[in-house]
Scaffold this motif. Sequence first.
Motif, PDB file in Angstrom:
ATOM      1  N   TYR A  35     -14.380  28.852 -66.932  1.00  0.00           N
ATOM      2  CA  TYR A  35     -15.064  27.567 -67.076  1.00  0.00           C
ATOM      3  C   TYR A  35     -14.129  26.375 -66.870  1.00  0.00           C
ATOM      4  CZ  TYR A  35     -19.311  29.807 -68.788  1.00  0.00           C
ATOM      5  OH  TYR A  35     -20.455  30.550 -68.883  1.00  0.00           O
ATOM      6  N   LEU A  36     -12.881  26.499 -67.283  1.00  0.00           N
ATOM      7  CA  LEU A  36     -11.962  25.378 -67.166  1.00  0.00           C
ATOM      8  C   LEU A  36     -11.339  25.276 -65.784  1.00  0.00           C
ATOM      9  CD1 LEU A  36     -10.153  25.737 -70.631  1.00  0.00           C
ATOM     10  CD2 LEU A  36     -11.810  23.984 -69.970  1.00  0.00           C
ATOM     11  N   GLU A  37     -11.116  26.436 -65.174  1.00  0.00           N
ATOM     12  CA  GLU A  37     -10.539  26.508 -63.833  1.00  0.00           C
ATOM     13  C   GLU A  37      -9.176  25.823 -63.749  1.00  0.00           C
ATOM     14  OE1 GLU A  37     -13.390  24.899 -61.133  1.00  0.00           O
ATOM     15  OE2 GLU A  37     -14.721  26.632 -61.264  1.00  0.00           O
ATOM     16  N   ASP A  38      -8.488  25.746 -64.863  1.00  0.00           N
ATOM     17  CA  ASP A  38      -7.184  25.079 -64.891  1.00  0.00           C
ATOM     18  C   ASP A  38      -6.358  25.696 -66.024  1.00  0.00           C
ATOM     19  OD1 ASP A  38      -4.969  23.386 -65.213  1.00  0.00           O
ATOM     20  OD2 ASP A  38      -6.085  21.623 -64.550  1.00  0.00           O
ATOM     21  N   GLU A  39      -5.295  26.426 -65.655  1.00  0.00           N
ATOM     22  CA  GLU A  39      -4.476  27.104 -66.668  1.00  0.00           C
ATOM     23  C   GLU A  39      -3.747  26.106 -67.556  1.00  0.00           C
ATOM     24  OE1 GLU A  39      -0.728  29.245 -65.620  1.00  0.00           O
ATOM     25  OE2 GLU A  39      -1.850  31.021 -66.290  1.00  0.00           O
ATOM     26  N   THR A  40      -3.253  25.008 -66.972  1.00  0.00           N
ATOM     27  CA  THR A  40      -2.533  23.997 -67.757  1.00  0.00           C
ATOM     28  C   THR A  40      -3.448  23.362 -68.794  1.00  0.00           C
ATOM     29  OG1 THR A  40      -1.077  23.507 -65.889  1.00  0.00           O
ATOM     30  CG2 THR A  40      -1.196  21.862 -67.637  1.00  0.00           C
ATOM     31  N   LEU A  41      -4.673  23.048 -68.412  1.00  0.00           N
ATOM     32  CA  LEU A  41      -5.642  22.464 -69.334  1.00  0.00           C
ATOM     33  C   LEU A  41      -5.986  23.460 -70.441  1.00  0.00           C
ATOM     34  CD1 LEU A  41      -7.595  20.250 -70.197  1.00  0.00           C
ATOM     35  CD2 LEU A  41      -9.271  21.190 -68.570  1.00  0.00           C
ATOM     36  N   ALA A  42      -6.118  24.727 -70.064  1.00  0.00           N
ATOM     37  CA  ALA A  42      -6.424  25.757 -71.060  1.00  0.00           C
ATOM     38  C   ALA A  42      -5.308  25.853 -72.097  1.00  0.00           C
ATOM     39  CB  ALA A  42      -6.632  27.102 -70.363  1.00  0.00           C
ATOM     40  N   ARG A  43      -4.060  25.779 -71.637  1.00  0.00           N
ATOM     41  CA  ARG A  43      -2.926  25.808 -72.572  1.00  0.00           C
ATOM     42  C   ARG A  43      -2.952  24.607 -73.505  1.00  0.00           C
ATOM     43  NH1 ARG A  43       2.197  27.365 -68.621  1.00  0.00           N
ATOM     44  NH2 ARG A  43       1.816  29.633 -68.510  1.00  0.00           N
ATOM     45  N   GLN A  44      -3.256  23.442 -72.957  1.00  0.00           N
ATOM     46  CA  GLN A  44      -3.282  22.232 -73.774  1.00  0.00           C
ATOM     47  C   GLN A  44      -4.356  22.320 -74.857  1.00  0.00           C
ATOM     48  OE1 GLN A  44      -3.866  19.148 -70.844  1.00  0.00           O
ATOM     49  NE2 GLN A  44      -1.673  18.983 -70.376  1.00  0.00           N
ATOM     50  N   LEU A  45      -5.506  22.870 -74.522  1.00  0.00           N
ATOM     51  CA  LEU A  45      -6.584  23.012 -75.492  1.00  0.00           C
ATOM     52  C   LEU A  45      -6.203  23.981 -76.615  1.00  0.00           C
ATOM     53  CD1 LEU A  45      -9.708  23.061 -73.138  1.00  0.00           C
ATOM     54  CD2 LEU A  45      -8.927  21.200 -74.612  1.00  0.00           C
ATOM     55  N   VAL A  46      -5.490  25.058 -76.250  1.00  0.00           N
ATOM     56  CA  VAL A  46      -5.028  25.995 -77.270  1.00  0.00           C
ATOM     57  C   VAL A  46      -3.985  25.327 -78.164  1.00  0.00           C
ATOM     58  CG1 VAL A  46      -3.766  28.152 -77.686  1.00  0.00           C
ATOM     59  CG2 VAL A  46      -5.492  28.050 -75.883  1.00  0.00           C
ATOM     60  N   GLU A  47      -3.079  24.570 -77.552  1.00  0.00           N
ATOM     61  CA  GLU A  47      -2.028  23.903 -78.315  1.00  0.00           C
ATOM     62  C   GLU A  47      -2.616  22.892 -79.298  1.00  0.00           C
ATOM     63  OE1 GLU A  47       2.195  21.496 -77.545  1.00  0.00           O
ATOM     64  OE2 GLU A  47       1.064  22.364 -75.870  1.00  0.00           O
ATOM     65  N   LEU A  48      -3.696  22.223 -78.889  1.00  0.00           N
ATOM     66  CA  LEU A  48      -4.341  21.239 -79.757  1.00  0.00           C
ATOM     67  C   LEU A  48      -5.270  21.875 -80.782  1.00  0.00           C
ATOM     68  CD1 LEU A  48      -5.174  18.532 -77.067  1.00  0.00           C
ATOM     69  CD2 LEU A  48      -3.437  18.390 -78.868  1.00  0.00           C
ATOM     70  N   GLY A  49      -5.516  23.169 -80.635  1.00  0.00           N
ATOM     71  CA  GLY A  49      -6.343  23.877 -81.598  1.00  0.00           C
ATOM     72  C   GLY A  49      -7.818  23.911 -81.271  1.00  0.00           C
ATOM     73  N   TYR A  50      -8.177  23.449 -80.066  1.00  0.00           N
ATOM     74  CA  TYR A  50      -9.581  23.439 -79.681  1.00  0.00           C
ATOM     75  C   TYR A  50     -10.049  24.786 -79.128  1.00  0.00           C
ATOM     76  CZ  TYR A  50      -9.213  18.384 -80.174  1.00  0.00           C
ATOM     77  OH  TYR A  50      -9.005  17.124 -80.671  1.00  0.00           O
ATOM     78  N   ARG A  51      -9.127  25.547 -78.579  1.00  0.00           N
ATOM     79  CA  ARG A  51      -9.448  26.873 -78.067  1.00  0.00           C
ATOM     80  C   ARG A  51      -8.429  27.856 -78.618  1.00  0.00           C
ATOM     81  NH1 ARG A  51     -14.305  27.238 -76.091  1.00  0.00           N
ATOM     82  NH2 ARG A  51     -13.647  29.006 -74.796  1.00  0.00           N
ATOM     83  N   GLY A  52      -8.695  29.125 -78.459  1.00  0.00           N
ATOM     84  CA  GLY A  52      -7.730  30.125 -78.897  1.00  0.00           C
ATOM     85  C   GLY A  52      -8.383  31.214 -79.715  1.00  0.00           C
ATOM     86  N   THR A  53      -7.747  32.366 -79.708  1.00  0.00           N
ATOM     87  CA  THR A  53      -8.312  33.533 -80.388  1.00  0.00           C
ATOM     88  C   THR A  53      -7.569  33.877 -81.665  1.00  0.00           C
ATOM     89  OG1 THR A  53      -6.897  35.001 -79.075  1.00  0.00           O
ATOM     90  CG2 THR A  53      -9.086  34.498 -78.182  1.00  0.00           C
ATOM     91  N   GLY A  54      -6.607  33.048 -82.062  1.00  0.00           N
ATOM     92  CA  GLY A  54      -5.828  33.394 -83.253  1.00  0.00           C
ATOM     93  C   GLY A  54      -5.311  32.163 -83.970  1.00  0.00           C
ATOM     94  N   GLU A  55      -4.209  32.341 -84.726  1.00  0.00           N
ATOM     95  CA  GLU A  55      -3.615  31.281 -85.518  1.00  0.00           C
ATOM     96  C   GLU A  55      -3.043  30.177 -84.628  1.00  0.00           C
ATOM     97  OE1 GLU A  55      -2.481  29.711 -89.311  1.00  0.00           O
ATOM     98  OE2 GLU A  55      -3.667  31.492 -88.812  1.00  0.00           O
ATOM     99  N   ARG A  56      -3.297  28.915 -85.024  1.00  0.00           N
ATOM    100  CA  ARG A  56      -2.712  27.806 -84.287  1.00  0.00           C
ATOM    101  C   ARG A  56      -1.251  27.631 -84.704  1.00  0.00           C
ATOM    102  NH1 ARG A  56      -3.357  21.330 -85.018  1.00  0.00           N
ATOM    103  NH2 ARG A  56      -2.167  20.743 -83.154  1.00  0.00           N
ATOM    104  N   VAL A  57      -0.392  27.509 -83.712  1.00  0.00           N
ATOM    105  CA  VAL A  57       1.039  27.301 -83.964  1.00  0.00           C
ATOM    106  C   VAL A  57       1.489  26.100 -83.153  1.00  0.00           C
ATOM    107  CG1 VAL A  57       3.355  28.267 -83.747  1.00  0.00           C
ATOM    108  CG2 VAL A  57       1.449  29.745 -84.395  1.00  0.00           C
ATOM    109  N   LYS A  58       2.111  25.139 -83.823  1.00  0.00           N
ATOM    110  CA  LYS A  58       2.627  23.963 -83.130  1.00  0.00           C
ATOM    111  C   LYS A  58       3.864  24.325 -82.316  1.00  0.00           C
ATOM    112  CE  LYS A  58       1.014  20.698 -86.662  1.00  0.00           C
ATOM    113  NZ  LYS A  58       1.424  19.661 -87.642  1.00  0.00           N
ATOM    114  N   ARG A  59       4.036  23.609 -81.204  1.00  0.00           N
ATOM    115  CA  ARG A  59       5.170  23.869 -80.331  1.00  0.00           C
ATOM    116  C   ARG A  59       6.499  23.696 -81.078  1.00  0.00           C
ATOM    117  NH1 ARG A  59       6.152  23.931 -74.827  1.00  0.00           N
ATOM    118  NH2 ARG A  59       3.962  23.402 -74.433  1.00  0.00           N
ATOM    119  N   GLU A  60       6.625  22.604 -81.863  1.00  0.00           N
ATOM    120  CA  GLU A  60       7.889  22.344 -82.555  1.00  0.00           C
ATOM    121  C   GLU A  60       8.194  23.418 -83.596  1.00  0.00           C
ATOM    122  OE1 GLU A  60       4.806  19.339 -84.242  1.00  0.00           O
ATOM    123  OE2 GLU A  60       5.325  20.249 -82.314  1.00  0.00           O
TER     124      GLU A  60
END
Length: 250
Positions: A35-60
């Motif tokens: 649906y997103l057709e963009d791997e970079t956007l998908a990563r950003q959404l996971v990093e922000l906690g909007y998408r993902g299948t597990g625990e959210r972990v901040k980059r820092e």
Amino acid sequence: MDQEEGLKALDNIVTQFNTYEDFLDSQITTVDLYYLEDETLARQLVELGYRGTGERVKREDFEARKAAIEISRLAERAQQKTLTSAGKDLQDNFLMALAMREEDNRNGKLSLNQQETDAAHTLKKQLASVIFIRDRNSYGQEISGYIDYAHRLKTEDFEVYFSGKKRLLPRTTDISFYNWDADIAVCNSSPNYQVIADNPDGLLFRYKRDRKLLNVDPKAQPGDNSTRIPIPTELYIQAVIFDHISRRKT
């Protein structure tokens, strides 16, 4: 999830993935990419906690923990390389006895034998050896004293002793020192041992970690979790090693 559980979960993630991007990719599903057709956007959404299948972990948090684990690993490797007895041709019983105890005293951990492994998960064990030496100094004076082995290992280079360039002798800065000819007696508490010199039955050392007493009187029992081992040696008039094992529940 409490702080300890959270740290364990983070450690599991950090050790499982080489980079933060690898972790983000593991949270992206094929449906997300469709649906997103963009791997970079998908990563950003996971990093922000909007998408993902597990625990959210901040980059820092990921990168800080990754760096801490790597520093710990390198420090452990460096510690192993600092065993000054390694590779030495040790001929005397005393030096061999010190070499057997160097790693455990230096690292603050006790190598568990087969009979002890069952309790390893509930007990943290630490070896703290005290060395007694009686001999003559360079002036021919008879001296004796008790040495906190772990403390000495941290404050000087033992390579000169294991290589035979110098002999290990008690000093006035050790936990106990006595010059028999000059009648000079000195006691000092160390980071590991508190000296109890006013005991009517003789000198005692209290191990600070578990508060157990080490009795160095050869006619008495050395104390709980302690052993007294006379070392036959050609280097000294007399040498004895007291091994105290601290046991603490973890």
